[in-house]
Design a protein around this motif. Structure first.
Motif, PDB file in Angstrom:
ATOM      1  N   UNK A  71      54.643 -42.270 -17.352  1.00  0.00           N
ATOM      2  CA  UNK A  71      54.854 -40.658 -18.363  1.00  0.00           C
ATOM      3  C   UNK A  71      56.546 -40.287 -18.954  1.00  0.00           C
ATOM      4  N   UNK A  72      56.360 -40.880 -20.312  1.00  0.00           N
ATOM      5  CA  UNK A  72      57.482 -39.805 -21.456  1.00  0.00           C
ATOM      6  C   UNK A  72      57.767 -38.737 -21.543  1.00  0.00           C
ATOM      7  N   UNK A  73      56.436 -38.267 -22.035  1.00  0.00           N
ATOM      8  CA  UNK A  73      56.270 -37.041 -22.119  1.00  0.00           C
ATOM      9  C   UNK A  73      54.964 -36.952 -23.153  1.00  0.00           C
ATOM     10  N   UNK A  74      54.589 -35.745 -22.728  1.00  0.00           N
ATOM     11  CA  UNK A  74      53.659 -35.313 -23.312  1.00  0.00           C
ATOM     12  C   UNK A  74      53.041 -34.116 -24.640  1.00  0.00           C
ATOM     13  N   UNK A  75      52.168 -34.255 -25.654  1.00  0.00           N
ATOM     14  CA  UNK A  75      52.228 -32.755 -26.421  1.00  0.00           C
ATOM     15  C   UNK A  75      50.958 -32.601 -26.573  1.00  0.00           C
ATOM     16  N   UNK A  76      50.091 -31.765 -27.217  1.00  0.00           N
ATOM     17  CA  UNK A  76      49.007 -31.492 -27.789  1.00  0.00           C
ATOM     18  C   UNK A  76      49.342 -31.038 -29.288  1.00  0.00           C
ATOM     19  N   UNK A  77      48.888 -31.821 -30.425  1.00  0.00           N
ATOM     20  CA  UNK A  77      49.945 -30.725 -31.276  1.00  0.00           C
ATOM     21  C   UNK A  77      48.352 -30.557 -32.435  1.00  0.00           C
ATOM     22  N   UNK A 115      36.725 -30.125 -35.544  1.00  0.00           N
ATOM     23  CA  UNK A 115      35.647 -29.533 -35.871  1.00  0.00           C
ATOM     24  C   UNK A 115      35.277 -31.579 -36.446  1.00  0.00           C
ATOM     25  N   UNK A 116      32.949 -30.870 -36.232  1.00  0.00           N
ATOM     26  CA  UNK A 116      32.608 -32.186 -36.201  1.00  0.00           C
ATOM     27  C   UNK A 116      32.476 -32.675 -38.166  1.00  0.00           C
ATOM     28  N   UNK A 117      32.511 -31.460 -38.883  1.00  0.00           N
ATOM     29  CA  UNK A 117      32.175 -31.504 -40.317  1.00  0.00           C
ATOM     30  C   UNK A 117      33.893 -31.365 -40.793  1.00  0.00           C
ATOM     31  N   UNK A 118      33.816 -32.014 -42.433  1.00  0.00           N
ATOM     32  CA  UNK A 118      35.140 -32.115 -42.968  1.00  0.00           C
ATOM     33  C   UNK A 118      35.561 -30.687 -43.327  1.00  0.00           C
ATOM     34  N   UNK A 119      34.849 -30.160 -43.098  1.00  0.00           N
ATOM     35  CA  UNK A 119      35.385 -28.886 -43.791  1.00  0.00           C
ATOM     36  C   UNK A 119      35.848 -27.437 -42.471  1.00  0.00           C
ATOM     37  N   UNK A 120      34.848 -28.442 -41.669  1.00  0.00           N
ATOM     38  CA  UNK A 120      35.524 -27.452 -40.333  1.00  0.00           C
ATOM     39  C   UNK A 120      36.999 -28.233 -40.379  1.00  0.00           C
ATOM     40  N   UNK A 121      38.101 -29.050 -40.109  1.00  0.00           N
ATOM     41  CA  UNK A 121      39.297 -29.772 -40.275  1.00  0.00           C
ATOM     42  C   UNK A 121      39.674 -28.932 -39.782  1.00  0.00           C
ATOM     43  N   UNK A 122      41.033 -28.655 -39.536  1.00  0.00           N
ATOM     44  CA  UNK A 122      42.423 -27.894 -39.681  1.00  0.00           C
ATOM     45  C   UNK A 122      43.124 -29.070 -39.446  1.00  0.00           C
ATOM     46  N   UNK A 123      44.084 -28.912 -41.013  1.00  0.00           N
ATOM     47  CA  UNK A 123      45.501 -29.918 -40.895  1.00  0.00           C
ATOM     48  C   UNK A 123      46.439 -30.450 -39.579  1.00  0.00           C
ATOM     49  N   UNK A 124      47.209 -31.467 -39.829  1.00  0.00           N
ATOM     50  CA  UNK A 124      47.929 -31.627 -38.975  1.00  0.00           C
ATOM     51  C   UNK A 124      49.315 -31.267 -39.194  1.00  0.00           C
ATOM     52  N   UNK A 125      49.540 -30.386 -37.314  1.00  0.00           N
ATOM     53  CA  UNK A 125      50.689 -30.302 -37.931  1.00  0.00           C
ATOM     54  C   UNK A 125      51.771 -31.234 -37.926  1.00  0.00           C
ATOM     55  N   UNK A 126      52.342 -31.379 -38.823  1.00  0.00           N
ATOM     56  CA  UNK A 126      53.344 -33.064 -39.173  1.00  0.00           C
ATOM     57  C   UNK A 126      54.272 -32.495 -38.896  1.00  0.00           C
ATOM     58  N   UNK A 127      55.103 -31.304 -38.605  1.00  0.00           N
ATOM     59  CA  UNK A 127      56.190 -30.980 -38.704  1.00  0.00           C
ATOM     60  C   UNK A 127      56.599 -31.424 -36.744  1.00  0.00           C
ATOM     61  N   UNK A 128      54.816 -30.469 -36.404  1.00  0.00           N
ATOM     62  CA  UNK A 128      54.890 -30.847 -34.521  1.00  0.00           C
ATOM     63  C   UNK A 128      55.252 -32.725 -34.083  1.00  0.00           C
ATOM     64  N   UNK A 129      54.508 -32.862 -35.081  1.00  0.00           N
ATOM     65  CA  UNK A 129      54.234 -34.706 -34.211  1.00  0.00           C
ATOM     66  C   UNK A 129      55.866 -35.110 -34.517  1.00  0.00           C
ATOM     67  N   UNK A 130      56.702 -35.158 -36.071  1.00  0.00           N
ATOM     68  CA  UNK A 130      58.063 -35.537 -35.957  1.00  0.00           C
ATOM     69  C   UNK A 130      58.894 -34.799 -34.823  1.00  0.00           C
ATOM     70  N   UNK A 131      58.685 -33.539 -34.431  1.00  0.00           N
ATOM     71  CA  UNK A 131      59.797 -32.969 -33.621  1.00  0.00           C
ATOM     72  C   UNK A 131      59.226 -33.428 -32.214  1.00  0.00           C
ATOM     73  N   UNK A 132      58.120 -33.559 -31.746  1.00  0.00           N
ATOM     74  CA  UNK A 132      58.368 -34.462 -31.223  1.00  0.00           C
ATOM     75  C   UNK A 132      58.635 -35.325 -31.040  1.00  0.00           C
ATOM     76  N   UNK A 133      58.970 -36.810 -31.985  1.00  0.00           N
ATOM     77  CA  UNK A 133      58.760 -37.970 -32.111  1.00  0.00           C
ATOM     78  C   UNK A 133      60.363 -38.704 -32.012  1.00  0.00           C
ATOM     79  N   UNK A 134      60.819 -36.927 -32.545  1.00  0.00           N
ATOM     80  CA  UNK A 134      62.658 -37.760 -32.436  1.00  0.00           C
ATOM     81  C   UNK A 134      63.300 -36.725 -31.188  1.00  0.00           C
ATOM     82  N   UNK A 135      62.450 -36.034 -30.624  1.00  0.00           N
ATOM     83  CA  UNK A 135      62.369 -35.864 -28.872  1.00  0.00           C
ATOM     84  C   UNK A 135      62.248 -36.638 -28.227  1.00  0.00           C
ATOM     85  N   UNK A 136      61.308 -37.450 -28.708  1.00  0.00           N
ATOM     86  CA  UNK A 136      61.008 -38.980 -27.701  1.00  0.00           C
ATOM     87  C   UNK A 136      62.272 -40.229 -27.540  1.00  0.00           C
TER      88      UNK A 136
END
Length: 432
Positions: A103-109, A114-135
């Motif tokens: 384990x180097x670190x873990x995050x949930x973004x 949802x099971x249907x495309x209409x229920x999906x929420x967008x990926x939090x791109x900023x949170x992904x980039x922050x985590x990658x940079x922090x690691x």
């Protein structure tokens, strides 16, 4: 000519076969600890084979790395799920020493949802980039796991691109590539895939130099093969490959497609089932190093040595499918100590022979929403085509790759007409 090699903890076996599967020679050499490539080289040198067109190697080094907590990369784990999967954190339930090693670190973004495309929420791109940079500078590999990637892997791929933009060319394992559905088992398998990436690349580079002109493959836990390139991308698929090769070899030596197989080693006996020519999977999922994973590995019962006849008989009985009893095949280096079962010629090298005769495999599994039963056939055709594509990507000859199993499961616990479709494909190794 083709050769199979089975690198065991005590001995390394090698077998030379012709294209029709006839065994021409077998050898056994002592295994040197933590030197898988050197062990393969020694066995092939003793085999004295020339003009090989194919070499298939059964490696148990991945499992050894996990169980001994060695040669593992530190992994940054990114789960895409939002609030719907925060109750159980990544790496939950792992043995403390293995978790500390990996384990180097873990995050949930946020993302999916949802099971249907209409229920999906967008990926939090900023949170992904922050985590990658922090690691950066801490993590040696990344594992990306989307809660709903069995439905759609787009957000995992999007996250991988964002990670590469921050840290460059780093090993990134995506859970959608492994195909299993359960979140925790799939996540654990993805983390181990990433953790084993360094070990796998070293082994792949070493094996690639052994036999110039020969196609080199590595065995998988489902009783099939994969190319060195595929193994370096998905090393976790080699977990359980040693027992799988033994089961395949027992079938090849006896001509049986269905049997109970006792593999008698120097330290223990492992008993498994050969069904339709391939290892029967572990019931209820597999565990590696104390961790439940979504890999396909044989279901085994272990009996400690010295062998107790009653204990072995009980293990065999537990694996019998019903009143129609399967024959028992006894193989392995210590098979002479067991009187029960069929003892085939060359059974001492069953693992090496099983590696040599196995096809290259591919597996694909997806959840799909079908408006009515009429759509099942087209959806299954698409899944089978994906399974064939995975097999070809792993090194199968595209002209001879066929579907060996396909099934569907109605998912009544999900709202709407959702079904799980699975397909397995296999074909002879490509030589080009």
């Amino acid at each position: 000519m083709k050769a199979g090699v089975d690198v065991g903890p005590t001995n390394t076996d090698a077998a030379l076969l012709d294209d029709d599967g006839r065994v021409l020679a077998t050898v056994k050499v002592p295994s040197r600890p933590d030197m898988p490539v050197a062990n393969v080289r020694s066995a092939l040198e003793k085999l004295k084979a020339t003009d090989l067109t194919q070499v298939a190697v059964g490696l148990r080094g991945s499992a050894t790395s996990v169980t001994r907590r060695r040669e593992l990369r530190r992994v940054a784990v990114l789960r895409i799920s939002g609030d719907s999967a925060r109750a159980v954190r990544p790496l939950f339930g792992w043995p403390a020493d293995l978790r500390d090693a990996v384990n180097a670190g873990a995050v949930i973004v946020d993302g999916g949802g949802g099971l249907e495309r209409d229920d999906w929420t967008p990926l939090d791109r900023a949170a992904v980039s922050r985590f990658a940079a922090a690691m950066a500078g801490t993590a040696e590999a990344y594992a990306v796991v989307g809660l709903f990637s069995p439905l759609d892997a787009e957000q995992e791929q999007e996250a991988a691109e964002l990670i590469r933009a921050e840290v460059g060319d780093m090993p990134i394992a995506l859970s959608a590539d492994l195909g299993s559905l359960g979140l925790l088992e799939r996540e654990n398998a993805t983390i181990l895939d990433a953790a084993l990436s360094g070990f796998a690349q070293t082994v792949a580079d070493g094996l690639g130099t052994l036999c110039p002109g020969a196609a080199v493959f590595v065995t998988r836990g489902d009783g099939t093969l994969m190319s060195l390139e595929h193994m370096s991308r998905h090393p976790g698929l080699s977990l359980g490959s040693g027992p799988a090769s033994v089961l395949r070899g027992a079938g090849a030596l006896t001509g049986l497609e269905d049997a109970v197989v006792a593999d008698v080693g120097a330290r223990r006996v492992r008993v498994g089932v050969l069904s339709g020519g391939f290892p029967e999977e572990a019931v209820g999922g597999a565990r590696i190093g104390g961790v439940p994973v979504g890999f396909r590995i044989p279901g085994l019962i272990k009996v400690d040595r010295p062998v107790d006849d009653a204990e072995l008989a009980e293990a065999v009985d537990r694996l019998q499918p019903g009143a129609d009893r399967l024959p028992l095949v006894t193989v392995g280096g210590g098979a002479q100590a067991v009187q029960q079962g069929i003892h085939p010629e060359h059974g001492l090298a069953a693992g090496a022979i099983g590696a040599a005769v196995s096809p290259v495999g591919g597996f694909y599994e997806r959840i799909v929403r079908l408006p009515d039963r009429a759509a099942v056939a087209a959806a299954m055709d698409a899944v089978m085509e994906e399974a064939r594509a995975v097999a070809v990507l792993a090194g199968a000859d595209p002209r001879q790759t066929v579907i060996i199993h396909a099934d569907e499961t109605q998912l009544d616990y999900l709202p709407g007409p959702f079904v799980k479709l699975r397909a397995r494909a296999a074909g002879p190794p490509s030589r080009w």
